[in-house]
Write a protein that holds these residues in place. Structure first.
Motif, PDB file in Angstrom:
ATOM      1  N   LYS A  64     -13.604 -12.800 -22.201  1.00 40.99           N
ATOM      2  CA  LYS A  64     -13.154 -12.554 -20.832  1.00 40.99           C
ATOM      3  C   LYS A  64     -14.194 -13.052 -19.835  1.00 40.99           C
ATOM      4  O   LYS A  64     -15.372 -13.164 -20.161  1.00 40.99           O
ATOM      5  N   ALA A  65     -13.727 -13.310 -18.626  1.00 41.26           N
ATOM      6  CA  ALA A  65     -14.620 -13.700 -17.537  1.00 41.26           C
ATOM      7  C   ALA A  65     -14.146 -13.039 -16.248  1.00 41.26           C
ATOM      8  O   ALA A  65     -12.955 -12.784 -16.057  1.00 41.26           O
ATOM      9  N   VAL A  66     -15.111 -12.766 -15.374  1.00 39.69           N
ATOM     10  CA  VAL A  66     -14.826 -12.121 -14.089  1.00 39.69           C
ATOM     11  C   VAL A  66     -15.619 -12.838 -13.007  1.00 39.69           C
ATOM     12  O   VAL A  66     -16.809 -13.148 -13.198  1.00 39.69           O
ATOM     13  N   THR A  67     -14.978 -13.131 -11.889  1.00 38.35           N
ATOM     14  CA  THR A  67     -15.688 -13.659 -10.729  1.00 38.35           C
ATOM     15  C   THR A  67     -15.643 -12.622  -9.621  1.00 38.35           C
ATOM     16  O   THR A  67     -14.610 -11.983  -9.398  1.00 38.35           O
ATOM     17  N   VAL A  68     -16.765 -12.455  -8.921  1.00 34.43           N
ATOM     18  CA  VAL A  68     -16.894 -11.419  -7.893  1.00 34.43           C
ATOM     19  C   VAL A  68     -17.430 -12.053  -6.617  1.00 34.43           C
ATOM     20  O   VAL A  68     -18.298 -12.929  -6.661  1.00 34.43           O
ATOM     21  N   ALA A  69     -16.909 -11.589  -5.482  1.00 34.45           N
ATOM     22  CA  ALA A  69     -17.356 -12.111  -4.186  1.00 34.45           C
ATOM     23  C   ALA A  69     -17.244 -11.019  -3.131  1.00 34.45           C
ATOM     24  O   ALA A  69     -16.377 -10.132  -3.226  1.00 34.45           O
ATOM     25  N   PRO A  70     -18.108 -11.054  -2.109  1.00 34.79           N
ATOM     26  CA  PRO A  70     -17.920 -10.142  -0.972  1.00 34.79           C
ATOM     27  C   PRO A  70     -16.565 -10.404  -0.332  1.00 34.79           C
ATOM     28  O   PRO A  70     -16.062 -11.534  -0.355  1.00 34.79           O
ATOM     29  N   SER A  71     -15.964  -9.356   0.212  1.00 36.68           N
ATOM     30  CA  SER A  71     -14.622  -9.489   0.782  1.00 36.68           C
ATOM     31  C   SER A  71     -14.643  -9.439   2.297  1.00 36.68           C
ATOM     32  O   SER A  71     -15.456  -8.733   2.898  1.00 36.68           O
ATOM     33  N   THR A  72     -13.753 -10.202   2.914  1.00 36.27           N
ATOM     34  CA  THR A  72     -13.551 -10.134   4.363  1.00 36.27           C
ATOM     35  C   THR A  72     -12.309  -9.329   4.707  1.00 36.27           C
ATOM     36  O   THR A  72     -11.950  -9.213   5.878  1.00 36.27           O
ATOM     37  N   ARG A  73     -11.638  -8.764   3.682  1.00 39.15           N
ATOM     38  CA  ARG A  73     -10.449  -7.947   3.929  1.00 39.15           C
ATOM     39  C   ARG A  73     -10.862  -6.618   4.553  1.00 39.15           C
ATOM     40  O   ARG A  73     -11.840  -6.005   4.108  1.00 39.15           O
ATOM     41  N   PRO A  74     -10.140  -6.135   5.541  1.00 37.59           N
ATOM     42  CA  PRO A  74     -10.487  -4.855   6.164  1.00 37.59           C
ATOM     43  C   PRO A  74     -10.484  -3.719   5.143  1.00 37.59           C
ATOM     44  O   PRO A  74      -9.557  -3.590   4.342  1.00 37.59           O
ATOM     45  N   GLY A  75     -11.546  -2.922   5.152  1.00 35.27           N
ATOM     46  CA  GLY A  75     -11.615  -1.770   4.274  1.00 35.27           C
ATOM     47  C   GLY A  75     -11.943  -2.078   2.836  1.00 35.27           C
ATOM     48  O   GLY A  75     -11.899  -1.193   1.989  1.00 35.27           O
ATOM     49  N   ILE A  76     -12.261  -3.337   2.513  1.00 32.97           N
ATOM     50  CA  ILE A  76     -12.570  -3.750   1.146  1.00 32.97           C
ATOM     51  C   ILE A  76     -14.009  -4.253   1.098  1.00 32.97           C
ATOM     52  O   ILE A  76     -14.450  -5.012   1.966  1.00 32.97           O
ATOM     53  N   ASP A  77     -14.749  -3.839   0.069  1.00 34.79           N
ATOM     54  CA  ASP A  77     -16.141  -4.265  -0.083  1.00 34.79           C
ATOM     55  C   ASP A  77     -16.270  -5.580  -0.840  1.00 34.79           C
ATOM     56  O   ASP A  77     -16.975  -6.485  -0.413  1.00 34.79           O
ATOM     57  N   VAL A  78     -15.618  -5.655  -1.989  1.00 33.76           N
ATOM     58  CA  VAL A  78     -15.688  -6.875  -2.798  1.00 33.76           C
ATOM     59  C   VAL A  78     -14.322  -7.147  -3.400  1.00 33.76           C
ATOM     60  O   VAL A  78     -13.464  -6.258  -3.482  1.00 33.76           O
ATOM     61  N   GLU A  79     -14.124  -8.379  -3.829  1.00 32.36           N
ATOM     62  CA  GLU A  79     -12.906  -8.712  -4.558  1.00 32.36           C
ATOM     63  C   GLU A  79     -13.270  -9.481  -5.813  1.00 32.36           C
ATOM     64  O   GLU A  79     -14.328 -10.111  -5.885  1.00 32.36           O
ATOM     65  N   TYR A  80     -12.395  -9.382  -6.783  1.00 30.97           N
ATOM     66  CA  TYR A  80     -12.699 -10.037  -8.056  1.00 30.97           C
ATOM     67  C   TYR A  80     -11.436 -10.594  -8.676  1.00 30.97           C
ATOM     68  O   TYR A  80     -10.321 -10.139  -8.419  1.00 30.97           O
ATOM     69  N   THR A  81     -11.658 -11.596  -9.522  1.00 39.59           N
ATOM     70  CA  THR A  81     -10.585 -12.219 -10.286  1.00 39.59           C
ATOM     71  C   THR A  81     -10.936 -12.118 -11.764  1.00 39.59           C
ATOM     72  O   THR A  81     -12.069 -12.407 -12.158  1.00 39.59           O
ATOM     73  N   PHE A  82      -9.974 -11.706 -12.556  1.00 35.40           N
ATOM     74  CA  PHE A  82     -10.165 -11.587 -13.995  1.00 35.40           C
ATOM     75  C   PHE A  82      -9.517 -12.759 -14.707  1.00 35.40           C
ATOM     76  O   PHE A  82      -8.398 -13.157 -14.379  1.00 35.40           O
TER      77      PHE A  82
END
Length: 382
Positions: A63-81
């Motif tokens: 498995k692999a995961v990518t993580v990035a800071p988020s610009t979405r309101p109320g969200i800290d980070v977002e990730y893709t699996f």
């Protein structure tokens, strides 16, 4: 051939392991990124061992995961699996991994994507695979996510710091509907005849089937289940038929690799775990043997367990018929042992069932960090 080096961390989340990347460190072109993942994990491997990469020869270890800071309101980070096939050149984004989701919040804190003071923290996470929000609750010490703690989870030796995962509004994660066909049960046609199933989409789509309807007890060990070729063939038919019924594809042969998952369910009975520990029937509510990415899972996928807890709260599903009376915590018996999971399902103002949340605890730990080597990811494997 000159190898390419990409910053990465090797992380255990729950009963899975995978490579974690900062989004900014990866190539922007999707095909280049997929090739990098395949090379890094060692796929495809006709021997099924991924010896030339970081994978472990099992779906839960590829498995692999990518993580990035988020610009979405109320969200800290977002990730893709990304689920990487062991023996095929396939990188599948059609599902989320709940086990590795437990490591996203701690990874973001350790990478300084999220500022966190020492003590309890909550990180709001957006999963791009399902467009759903997860809140991770865990402790921070000396600016890093804690890894030591008292929580033991089936399938992982030792104990670790608890990570509470709250999957918010998990219904319709892939299909847009909690009950994709609108019914609590359906009958799907297979070579063994029509078989009753419950098709539920909460955190990930799952096909629930009673063990006895495919000639199983539901308490088989992983090895025993892997040896039942006739039952596994019927279950694969069910999964593919269900993918069409749930609107995930138009033809059974086009069913995504990672979704839907198959959950073989049965009532409680004494059994022995993979570690040789006896489990008494009185200690759990429902037995599950799960098939994910065409492999028998050694425990239960987190998203599968969460979907089971949601399904228990929906009247007349196969899960609700087995796991009565309903409890605040559903105790799930898996090949690796018993664990608790909970769900909040209610009828909204319009009279429609809505899954408000689903919750469980995991542990996670960063095992290694540095750079992973890949061989010419622009052309390898693809």
């Amino acid at each position: 051939m000159v190898q390419k080096w990409t910053p990465a961390a090797f992380v255990r989340g729950g009963t899975s392991k995978g490579l974690f990347f900062d989004e900014a460190d990866l190539p922007a072109d999707p095909s280049d990124r997929d090739a990098l993942f395949l090379s890094a994990l060692g796929s495809p491997d006709v021997y099924g061992r991924q010896l030339d990469g970081m994978g472990g020869g099992l779906s839960s270890l590829s498995k692999a995961v990518t993580v990035a800071p988020s610009t979405r309101p109320g969200i800290d980070v977002e990730y893709t699996f990304a689920q990487i096939s062991v023996d095929k050149p396939i990188v599948d984004y059609a599902a989320n991994c709940g086990n590795l989701a437990s490591a996203v919040g701690p990874y973001a804190v350790d990478q300084k994507m999220v500022a966190a003071a020492d003590g309890p923290v909550s990180v709001r996470i957006y999963n791009t695979n399902t467009s759903k929000v997860i809140v991770a609750h865990f402790d921070v010490l000396d600016g890093m996510a804690r890894t030591d703690g008292p929580l033991a989870i089936p399938g992982v030796s030792g104990t670790g710091a608890p990570v509470k995962l709250e999957f918010l509004d998990p219904g319709g994660a892939r299909t847009g509907r909690l009950l994709p066909t609108g019914a609590a049960t359906d009958h799907l046609t297979t070579s063994a005849g029509p078989i009753e199933v419950s098709l539920v989409d909460a955190t990930n789509p799952v096909v629930f089937v009673r063990a006895d309807s495919v000639g199983l007890s539901g308490h088989e060990s992983v090895a025993e289940l892997e040896a039942t070729s006739a039952a596994l063939a019927v279950l694969d038919e069910l999964r593919r038929q269900a993918a069409v019924a749930m609107g995930l594809c138009d033809r059974p042969e086009d069913a995504p690799l990672s979704n839907p998952k198959i959950a073989i369910i049965a009532g409680p009975r004494d059994y022995v775990t993979l570690s040789g520990m006896p489990v008494d029937s009185s200690t759990y509510d429902i037995s599950i043997r799960m098939i994910s990415v065409e492999q028998v899972h050694r425990a239960v996928t987190v998203t599968g367990a969460l979907c089971t807890a949601v399904a228990q709260q929906i009247p007349d599903t196969l899960v609700a018929r087995i796991a009565e009376p309903r409890r605040e915590q559903l105790r799930v018996g898996s090949p690796s042992g018993v664990f608790d999971v909970a769900a909040d399902v209610a009828v909204d103002d319009g009279g429609v069932l809505q899954a408000r949340s689903a919750t469980l605890y995991r542990t996670c730990r960063r095992l290694m960090q540095g750079s992973v080597a890949t061989q010419n990811p622009l052309s390898l494997h693809l």
